[in-house]
Enzyme design. Structure first.
Site, PDB file in Angstrom:
ATOM      1  N   SER A  31       3.305  -0.999   7.252  1.00 39.09           N
ATOM      2  CA  SER A  31       2.909  -0.353   6.010  1.00 39.09           C
ATOM      3  C   SER A  31       3.682   0.944   5.842  1.00 39.09           C
ATOM      4  CB  SER A  31       1.407  -0.077   6.036  1.00 39.09           C
ATOM      5  OG  SER A  31       0.972   0.457   4.813  1.00 39.09           O
ATOM      6  N   ASP A  32       3.896   1.327   4.593  1.00 40.97           N
ATOM      7  CA  ASP A  32       4.509   2.614   4.299  1.00 40.97           C
ATOM      8  C   ASP A  32       3.831   3.203   3.078  1.00 40.97           C
ATOM      9  OD1 ASP A  32       6.494   4.679   4.811  1.00 40.97           O
ATOM     10  OD2 ASP A  32       7.397   4.055   2.930  1.00 40.97           O
ATOM     11  N   THR A  33       3.617   4.508   3.116  1.00 42.13           N
ATOM     12  CA  THR A  33       2.981   5.230   2.023  1.00 42.13           C
ATOM     13  C   THR A  33       3.869   6.394   1.616  1.00 42.13           C
ATOM     14  OG1 THR A  33       0.782   4.698   2.871  1.00 42.13           O
ATOM     15  CG2 THR A  33       0.924   6.539   1.317  1.00 42.13           C
TER      16      THR A  33
ATOM     17  N   ALA B 254       2.868   0.169   0.446  1.00 45.40           N
ATOM     18  CA  ALA B 254       3.244  -1.240   0.578  1.00 45.40           C
ATOM     19  C   ALA B 254       2.781  -1.732   1.949  1.00 45.40           C
ATOM     20  CB  ALA B 254       4.748  -1.415   0.444  1.00 45.40           C
TER      21      ALA B 254
END
Length: 189
Positions: free
Chosen positions: A69-71, A106
């Site tokens: 995940s990446d924020t 995502a």
């Protein structure tokens, strides 16, 4: 077996809320936006790269599934990553002050023969911040290692005027979208 490709204790805490057992993978995946790469493409790519790097670590584990995940915080099309230092953090907080920005997270789920991705977009409005507000927040240290120089689940939440979207997505792992991916992989009923 499910593995979380993340160093973030917040992501691990959020994933645990879904009631699944999982392993943690401590990976170092570069997070550098390409010169012409759109913010949304960048966030999705990094999530996919984290999951892919994690899968390489557990490829020998039968049935391994990896979540990456990446924020990122996005204001006027510009990605506000993790601040380099307190000066950088203060500049980010000044830019976010009194404005609405986007937080895009995502999530990628991969296994040996399958890949799926979902994303969550949340609009966050920050109240106008005084220099004293910014300094107090910097002094707390909560900004360190956080996209956009803030953690919504900490002291900064008192400065959030409005949130339209996923609170857990702003924290780093949108639970509704993540649960949907896990269901598609047969890991949740």
């Amino acid at each position: 077996m499910l593995h979380l490709a993340s160093r973030s204790p917040r992501r691990a805490e959020l994933l645990a809320r879904l009631g699944l057992e999982f392993g943690l993978l401590d990976l170092d995946v570069p997070e550098q936006q390409g010169a012409t790469e759109a913010a949304s493409d960048y966030v999705r790519r990094v999530a996919r790269e984290k999951a892919g790097a994690g899968l390489l670590e557990v490829v020998a584990v039968p049935g391994a599934v990896v979540l990456g995940s990446d924020t990122e915080v996005i204001l006027d099309g510009r990605v506000f990553g993790k601040p380099a230092d307190a000066i950088d953090a203060a500049a980010m907080l000044r830019a976010l002050s009194g404005r609405t920005h986007e937080v895009l997270t995502a999530v990628s789920l991969v296994s040996a023969g399958r890949e799926a991705q979902a994303a969550s977009l949340t609009n966050v409005t920050v109240e106008p911040l005084s220099d004293a507000d910014i300094q107090r927040y910097l002094d707390s240290g909560d900004w360190q290692g956080k996209a956009g120089a803030y953690a919504i689940q900490g002291r900064f939440e008192a400065h959030v005027e409005r949130l339209d979207g996923s609170y857990s997505g702003v924290m780093g792992l949108p639970l509704r979208e993540t649960a949907g991916l896990l269901r598609a992989f047969g890991l949740l009923p």
